[in-house]
Design a protein around this motif. Structure first.
Motif, PDB file in Angstrom:
ATOM      1  N   UNK A  73     -27.288   9.462 -22.753  1.00 34.09           N
ATOM      2  CA  UNK A  73     -28.102  10.257 -21.835  1.00 34.09           C
ATOM      3  C   UNK A  73     -29.570   9.839 -21.855  1.00 34.09           C
ATOM      4  N   UNK A  74     -30.134   9.590 -23.025  1.00 29.36           N
ATOM      5  CA  UNK A  74     -31.529   9.166 -23.101  1.00 29.36           C
ATOM      6  C   UNK A  74     -31.761   7.849 -22.379  1.00 29.36           C
ATOM      7  N   UNK A  75     -30.822   6.924 -22.502  1.00 25.08           N
ATOM      8  CA  UNK A  75     -30.921   5.649 -21.794  1.00 25.08           C
ATOM      9  C   UNK A  75     -30.905   5.870 -20.292  1.00 25.08           C
ATOM     10  N   UNK A  76     -30.002   6.740 -19.831  1.00 22.62           N
ATOM     11  CA  UNK A  76     -29.916   6.992 -18.398  1.00 22.62           C
ATOM     12  C   UNK A  76     -31.165   7.706 -17.879  1.00 22.62           C
ATOM     13  N   UNK A  77     -31.770   8.559 -18.688  1.00 22.40           N
ATOM     14  CA  UNK A  77     -33.021   9.197 -18.279  1.00 22.40           C
ATOM     15  C   UNK A  77     -34.128   8.152 -18.120  1.00 22.40           C
ATOM     16  N   UNK A  78     -34.144   7.166 -19.001  1.00 22.05           N
ATOM     17  CA  UNK A  78     -35.146   6.106 -18.890  1.00 22.05           C
ATOM     18  C   UNK A  78     -34.928   5.280 -17.621  1.00 22.05           C
ATOM     19  N   UNK A 112     -24.838   8.149 -11.880  1.00 22.95           N
ATOM     20  CA  UNK A 112     -23.636   7.615 -12.515  1.00 22.95           C
ATOM     21  C   UNK A 112     -23.910   6.271 -13.167  1.00 22.95           C
ATOM     22  N   UNK A 113     -23.070   5.959 -14.146  1.00 26.41           N
ATOM     23  CA  UNK A 113     -23.178   4.685 -14.855  1.00 26.41           C
ATOM     24  C   UNK A 113     -21.771   4.128 -15.050  1.00 26.41           C
ATOM     25  N   UNK A 114     -21.543   2.948 -14.497  1.00 28.30           N
ATOM     26  CA  UNK A 114     -20.270   2.250 -14.660  1.00 28.30           C
ATOM     27  C   UNK A 114     -20.471   1.146 -15.686  1.00 28.30           C
ATOM     28  N   UNK A 115     -19.877   1.313 -16.864  1.00 26.18           N
ATOM     29  CA  UNK A 115     -20.071   0.401 -17.994  1.00 26.18           C
ATOM     30  C   UNK A 115     -18.821  -0.441 -18.203  1.00 26.18           C
ATOM     31  N   UNK A 116     -18.994  -1.742 -18.249  1.00 27.98           N
ATOM     32  CA  UNK A 116     -17.878  -2.644 -18.540  1.00 27.98           C
ATOM     33  C   UNK A 116     -17.782  -2.858 -20.045  1.00 27.98           C
ATOM     34  N   UNK A 117     -16.606  -2.566 -20.607  1.00 27.64           N
ATOM     35  CA  UNK A 117     -16.380  -2.791 -22.036  1.00 27.64           C
ATOM     36  C   UNK A 117     -15.829  -4.179 -22.307  1.00 27.64           C
ATOM     37  N   UNK A 118     -14.875  -4.627 -21.485  1.00 27.10           N
ATOM     38  CA  UNK A 118     -14.260  -5.930 -21.760  1.00 27.10           C
ATOM     39  C   UNK A 118     -13.434  -6.394 -20.574  1.00 27.10           C
ATOM     40  N   UNK A 119     -13.303  -7.729 -20.452  1.00 31.52           N
ATOM     41  CA  UNK A 119     -12.359  -8.370 -19.547  1.00 31.52           C
ATOM     42  C   UNK A 119     -11.411  -9.208 -20.395  1.00 31.52           C
ATOM     43  N   UNK A 120     -10.116  -9.123 -20.136  1.00 30.51           N
ATOM     44  CA  UNK A 120      -9.167  -9.903 -20.935  1.00 30.51           C
ATOM     45  C   UNK A 120      -9.406 -11.392 -20.799  1.00 30.51           C
ATOM     46  N   UNK A 121      -9.847 -11.835 -19.609  1.00 32.18           N
ATOM     47  CA  UNK A 121     -10.025 -13.263 -19.357  1.00 32.18           C
ATOM     48  C   UNK A 121     -11.482 -13.653 -19.132  1.00 32.18           C
ATOM     49  N   UNK A 161     -23.721  -0.718 -14.260  1.00 30.31           N
ATOM     50  CA  UNK A 161     -24.413  -0.467 -12.999  1.00 30.31           C
ATOM     51  C   UNK A 161     -24.726   1.022 -12.940  1.00 30.31           C
ATOM     52  N   UNK A 162     -25.998   1.336 -12.750  1.00 26.11           N
ATOM     53  CA  UNK A 162     -26.430   2.715 -12.538  1.00 26.11           C
ATOM     54  C   UNK A 162     -26.553   2.934 -11.035  1.00 26.11           C
ATOM     55  N   UNK A 163     -26.070   4.073 -10.546  1.00 25.03           N
ATOM     56  CA  UNK A 163     -26.124   4.322  -9.107  1.00 25.03           C
ATOM     57  C   UNK A 163     -26.060   5.825  -8.842  1.00 25.03           C
ATOM     58  N   UNK A 164     -26.589   6.209  -7.700  1.00 23.42           N
ATOM     59  CA  UNK A 164     -26.492   7.598  -7.254  1.00 23.42           C
ATOM     60  C   UNK A 164     -25.118   7.783  -6.617  1.00 23.42           C
ATOM     61  N   UNK A 165     -24.210   8.339  -7.408  1.00 25.95           N
ATOM     62  CA  UNK A 165     -22.812   8.370  -7.000  1.00 25.95           C
ATOM     63  C   UNK A 165     -22.521   9.236  -5.802  1.00 25.95           C
ATOM     64  N   UNK A 166     -23.323  10.264  -5.560  1.00 29.45           N
ATOM     65  CA  UNK A 166     -23.089  11.143  -4.417  1.00 29.45           C
ATOM     66  C   UNK A 166     -23.685  10.574  -3.134  1.00 29.45           C
ATOM     67  N   UNK A 167     -24.557   9.581  -3.258  1.00 22.78           N
ATOM     68  CA  UNK A 167     -25.240   9.031  -2.092  1.00 22.78           C
ATOM     69  C   UNK A 167     -24.693   7.674  -1.664  1.00 22.78           C
TER      70      UNK A 167
END
Length: 220
Positions: A73-78, A112-121, A161-167
């Protein structure tokens, strides 16, 4: 952490190394260890947004995810420059060829924040963001963005990716090029904003917290 873009001006930005790649991998490893999910059925039906059902788990059912949401949350506030309250989050595992249709999110996803953890390839699978935002009509779920300009944001493990999910409409219309990919989706509302009632997904516990100390009996 490196912010690529102007969130305040555009309503979205690419966040390089939002978390360290080894932290992303550790979270993924912990999720697999706790859920004991390794072999995933790949024959489910579709949903309005997903062409094929995915395997996912929500923070309400897996507390470590909520703890992660609160910690970010603190990161997203920044990033947003706003005072935020968490709403909800979930982990999703996509398979090869999966897509996510073009859509906007509900009120609980003001930021919103879409965080990628891993790709198999190791193949980046971009999240696409419609750049027009709320200036356009509230289109229904669709397979493409039509004539709306789109920013395709490629992420490595640990990027977000941070984005305004409702907009902003968003999607993954290009089929997943990996055998699987793992992602965490996190959402917040502004503390004093129009969607503040969505804080903690509308399930705020107001019960009193108290503790009582007592003397342990001593052995004779």
């Amino acid at each position: 952490m490196e912010i690529d873009g102007d969130y305040a001006a555009n309503g979205y930005a690419l966040i390089r190394r939002c978390v360290a790649p080894d932290v992303a991998q550790s979270l993924l490893r912990q999720i697999q260890r706790d859920t004991k999910v390794r072999f995933v059925p790949n024959d489910g039906g579709s949903t309005p947004i997903l062409a094929r059902r995915t395997w996912e788990i929500y923070g309400r059912d897996y507390p470590p995810l909520d703890a992660f949401l609160w910690g970010v949350t603190g990161t997203m506030e920044a990033i947003t420059g706003r005072s935020l309250v968490p709403t909800y989050d979930y982990f999703r595992l996509y398979a090869a060829g999966d897509i996510c249709r073009v859509h906007r999110d509900r009120a609980a996803c003001e930021h919103s924040l879409s965080l990628t953890l891993a790709y198999s390839d190791g193949l980046a699978w971009p999240l696409e963001i419609g750049t027009s935002g709320s200036a356009r009509a509230a289109e229904k779920i669709s397979g493409d963005f039509g004539d709306e300009p789109v920013a395709a944001m490629e992420m490595a493990a640990g990027d977000a990716v941070a984005y305004r999910g409702t907009e902003h409409r968003h999607a993954r219309t290009i089929p997943n090029p990996n055998r699987w990919s793992a992602h965490v989706f996190m959402h917040w509302v502004e503390r004093d904003g129009p969607h503040a009632g969505q804080a903690f997904d509308g399930k705020v516990d107001t019960s009193e917290v108290d503790f009582t100390f007592f003397d342990r009996p001593t052995s004779a």
